[in-house]
Every structure is written in structure tokens, then in C-alpha cells.
Design a protein around this motif. Structure first.
Motif, mmCIF file in Angstrom:
data_model
loop_
_atom_site.group_PDB
_atom_site.id
_atom_site.type_symbol
_atom_site.label_atom_id
_atom_site.label_comp_id
_atom_site.label_asym_id
_atom_site.label_seq_id
_atom_site.Cartn_x
_atom_site.Cartn_y
_atom_site.Cartn_z
ATOM 1 N N LEU A 209 0.856 -1.184 0.000
ATOM 2 C CA LEU A 209 0.000 0.000 0.000
ATOM 3 C C LEU A 209 0.891 1.232 0.000
ATOM 4 C CD1 LEU A 209 -3.248 0.850 1.792
ATOM 5 C CD2 LEU A 209 -1.256 2.296 2.300
ATOM 6 N N CYS A 210 0.517 2.202 -0.826
ATOM 7 C CA CYS A 210 1.223 3.481 -0.898
ATOM 8 C C CYS A 210 0.174 4.583 -0.903
ATOM 9 C CB CYS A 210 2.085 3.552 -2.156
ATOM 10 S SG CYS A 210 2.853 5.159 -2.469
ATOM 11 N N CYS A 211 0.167 5.401 0.140
ATOM 12 C CA CYS A 211 -0.797 6.502 0.236
ATOM 13 C C CYS A 211 -0.032 7.799 0.454
ATOM 14 C CB CYS A 211 -1.771 6.264 1.394
ATOM 15 S SG CYS A 211 -3.045 7.556 1.543
ATOM 16 N N VAL A 212 -0.362 8.825 -0.335
ATOM 17 C CA VAL A 212 0.373 10.087 -0.276
ATOM 18 C C VAL A 212 -0.532 11.208 0.236
ATOM 19 C CG1 VAL A 212 1.663 11.799 -1.606
ATOM 20 C CG2 VAL A 212 1.869 9.366 -2.179
ATOM 21 N N PHE A 213 -0.036 11.922 1.247
ATOM 22 C CA PHE A 213 -0.654 13.159 1.724
ATOM 23 C C PHE A 213 0.132 14.322 1.089
ATOM 24 C CE2 PHE A 213 -2.183 11.541 6.193
ATOM 25 C CZ PHE A 213 -2.955 10.574 5.570
#
Length: 452
Positions: A209-213
Motif C-alpha cells: 500500500l502506498c498513500c500520499v498526503f
């Protein structure tokens, strides 16, 4: 594609990466010192937290693409936000169609791994891949996606996100001059990031999983003094927003740690950040040296940042943002005039001149690199001939209609090549630069155990 080094991380069920766009470790520590962001403070105090260098130039599309491919610009082909057509001089905004090789998420999906890629800049348009329609992987593109169409896989998610009011990106054009509006927009995008975590991280049904803010980058560009200075009139509002952002960071950690089996947790930024004291326009300097010749345009047509059509025959060089200098070669550009025998002396003249520049008594440039040294093996027109790395505080630009070498134009924070935050829950030897973070993510996704 280059062979990727094999690392044997401790077996984990999955890997979850949180990208915090533009968060340098020194600014993170400064924010944590105000006592309002406990999760950020814990991250800063953790001995496993360190820094990683950005790829050059230190722009988001370059570095998020390096993360997504595990390679540098000389392999993936993205050197900045823009590229120029040598025949027409049209400048266009780059996107995923420019990327020359499959991403690490394509590779993992092809080998049966489940990926959740959430708000990753540079992923638009989400390209159909061999085998992807039959996999449960999820791709949601971030900046510069203009809309959810072509930004989401599987396509059925478009309706779900639209009903939830998901916003891809804050309106920084209006927000640049309206802090209250900018903060409201950032709250709206942050709400969407939390929605993605709850929808895709909480179940734990993934290998990678890769989530960017992206909110910190936008906040720092326009309100960094308000973030760092306690007596700034917008400081309370910025800290109030960062409390909410910190809660979302804490949500990521709580969800990842609560999943069955061990989850390897990575946190990183794509580049560092620093206060901006002045902008320096590389094209204005080339013009002042008689190296960039342009046709005059009516005043009404000025202000177009994508108007390179003014470059005349006889121009020796031009720059693309932020400090990518291209020689105006006869064998590449329609109106080019520089011959191979002229190149060495011209490169040396430009490099020496830029390194000699001073602003307020200090060097403007930290270094000016030769493109062939920085990006070995790439001989395409996209590869710059020189790449400028400015001193922190001096933000490089390359406008087509700006005459002043130095000035301020509404931004108060700038990217830096060093100091981006990096954390690895396994505490292994940290990567040196962004491409190595991508390789680490690939290796961890490949090593992931059976989903539970």
C-alpha cells in the motif's frame, strides 16, 4: 531496465508506505516543538527516523516517479513538470504516458500481488495494464489528475469517490492569495485521504500500500512563515490544520499496526523544504548574457508560462523549470544553431557564470551539474545539458516573460534536495535517494506473506 539489488527484509505480511509530500525532518521537528502534533513528535523522536535525498531536479513528478519505478530520471524519463517539443517548441505538462517503463506496482500486480496505490502524483492517466482488469489492485492518481475519470482503477470506484465528495487536489491558484480558502481546501483534501485509509488500509487485504498526503507541500509553499513563526497572524490557523493532519498520520499508524501479522511501515517525503527568500529566474539570466534570444510578443500575450515559441534562431540556450538548461542544438531543435564543436565552451561558460552569481553576498548556486554525468545513458532530448542546484533560500524558476533576475512572486517556501523525512519500522539501513525507496517498496511487496 537495470537489475534491482536483492535485499532480504524480515518477512512481513505486507508493506504500507505513507508519503508526506515536502516534509523535511528539520521542519517536522520545528512543528513538533509547538506541542500540538503528538504523532509527528513521536515520529521525529524515533531513532529509526532519518532523511533521504531527492532525485534532481528536486521536483515532485521526478521523485514520485522515481519512487513508483525504482529508477532515476535517466531511466524513467521524467525530468520535471514540463517538456518541450523540439519541432514546434510547444511546452506540455508531463503525465504517466511519458514514463518509459512499468511501475513497481505493475510488476507486483503482474506477479499476483495486491497493491493499493492511493493519491500518487504522476500516476494520471491510470493506464490499463496487462492482467490488471482481473486483479483486485487499486490505483488512484493524485496531482496532476484533472478529474477522477482516467484517474482510478477499477473504474467502478469513480462513482464511489464522487459520492463521497473526494477532492484530488486543493485549489492553490486561488488559495495562494487567500489563506483561509487554502486551509479550507486542504481540510477537504485531507478528509479524502482519511477516507482512502479507512477504505483500503483498514481491511489489510493487500501486499503493498502506498498513500500520499500532499497537504504539507501546498501549505509550506504559501504559508511556511505562518507555520514556523509563533507570532505570525496565521500561525494559530496553520497549527489547527496541522493538528488535523497529525491525527490522519496517527490514523495511518494505528490502522497499520492493528493489522494481523507484521506490517512493515515506511514513511517518506519526496523532497525537503526550506523558507524561500528570493526566486531566481534562469531564463532571465540567460537573456542578460545574450544566450537566450526571443521574439517580442504583445503585452497582452505575456504571462504564459508555457510559451517557448518565442525562442529565436541564434539562441544558444534556454531553461525549463526549475533549473534545467538545454543547449539550443542545431541537430535537435527546429531553430537550433549550436553545433557539437561549440558545446564544451558554451557549457563551461554557463556553468562558470552561474556558480559566480551572488545574492545578498551569498552564492546563488550550490552546484551546477552536467546532465551527462547526472543522468548517464540517456541521450534523449528530454535530458537537460545542465542542472542547477540552488542554495536553500533561492528558488529557481525559468519563465519566458520575466525580466528581473531576483524577486518574490507569492510563494514563501521552496523545495530542497536534502533532508526529506524517512522512517522504516524495521530500522534497516536507510536508502540514500528516492529511487532506492521505490526498490525497497518493491522488495517488501515481493516478500509479503499470505493475506489473512
Amino acid at each position: 531496465m537495470h537489475a534491482m539489488p536483492v535485499v532480504a527484509p524480515r518477512p512481513c505480511a505486507r508493506v504500507a508506505l505513507l508519503g508526506l509530500d515536502g516534509l523535511s525532518l528539520d521542519i517536522a521537528r520545528a512543528i513538533a516543538a509547538f506541542g500540538r502534533t503528538p504523532h509527528l513528535a513521536a515520529l521525529c523522536q524515533d531513532p529509526r527516523t532519518t532523511t533521504v535525498d531527492a532525485e534532481l531536479p528536486e521536483l515532485s513528478p521526478v521523485n514520485w516517479t522515481s519512487l513508483a519505478t525504482g529508477e532515476g530520471p535517466e531511466v524513467h524519463g521524467v525530468y520535471g513538470f514540463t517538456r518541450i517539443n523540439p519541432a514546434t517548441y510547444a511546452i506540455t505538462i508531463g503525465d504517466s504516458r511519458q514514463v518509459r517503463l512499468p511501475t513497481i506496482f505493475d510488476q507486483l500486480t503482474r506477479h499476483g500481488r495486491v497493491c493499493r496505490v492511493l493519491n500518487l502524483p504522476g500516476l494520471w492517466p491510470v493506464r490499463p495494464r496487462s492482467g490488471m482488469p482481473d486483479t483486485p489492485s487499486t490505483l488512484i492518481a493524485g496531482f496532476i489528475a484533472p478529474s477522477l475519470e482516467d484517474a482510478v482503477h477499477p473504474p467502478a470506484l469513480v462513482g464511489e469517490l464522487r459520492r463521497a465528495g473526494y477532492r484530488i487536489e486543493a485549489d492553490t491558484l486561488r488559495g495562494a492569495a487567500d489563506p483561509a480558502y487554502l486551509l479550507a481546501q486542504l481540510r477537504e483534501t485531507l478528509r479524502g485521504r482519511r477516507l482512502l485509509l479507512q477504505r483500503f488500509l483498514a481491511p489489510g487485504d493487500f501486499h503493498c500500500l502506498c498513500c500520499v498526503f500532499t497537504e504539507t507541500d501546498r501549505l509550506f509553499h504559501f504559508l511556511l512563515p505562518a507555520v514556523l513563526e509563533a507570532d505570525h497572524p496565521w500561525h494559530p490557523a496553520c497549527l489547527a490544520f496541522l493538528e488535523e493532519w497529525d491525527a490522519a498520520v496517527g490514523l495511518f499508524f494505528r490502522m497499520a499496526k492493528a493489522l494481523p501479522g507484521e506490517t512493515r511501515i515506511l514513511v517518506m517525503a519526496d523532497h525537503g523544504f526550506a523558507p524561500l527568500h528570493t526566486e531566481f529566474d534562469v531564463n532571465a539570466w540567460l537573456r542578460s548574457q545574450g544566450l537566450l534570444l526571443q521574439e517580442e510578443r504583445p503585452a497582452a500575450s505575456s504571462g504564459n508560462g508555457l510559451d517557448a515559441g518565442t525562442i529565436r534562431h541564434g539562441a544558444a540556450a534556454f531553461a525549463l523549470d526549475p533549473g534545467r538548461i538545454h543547449l539550443h542544438r542545431r541537430d535537435i531543435y527546429a531553430r537550433g544553431s549550436v553545433t557539437p564543436t561549440q558545446e564544451p565552451a558554451l557549457l563551461e561558460r554557463i556553468r562558470t557564470g552561474l556558480l559566480a552569481l551572488r545574492w545578498n553576498g551569498q552564492p546563488v548556486m550550490e552546484d551546477v551539474f552536467l546532465g551527462r554525468d547526472l543522468y548517464p545513458g540517456d541521450h534523449s532530448p528530454d535530458r537537460p545539458d545542465l542542472v542547477c542546484l540552488s542554495r536553500p533560500g533561492v528558488d529557481l524558476k525559468a519563465k519566458w516573460d520575466r525580466r528581473e533576475l531576483f524577486g518574490l512572486y507569492g510563494r514563501h517556501g521552496m523545495h530542497t534536495a536534502r533532508g526529506a523525512i524517512f522512517y522504516d519500522s524495521l530500522g534497516q539501513t536507510p536508502p540514500r535517494r528516492m529511487r532506492e525507496v521505490g526498490r525497497l517498496l518493491l522488495e517488501s511487496g515481493q516478500a509479503g506473506g499470505l493475506l489473512t
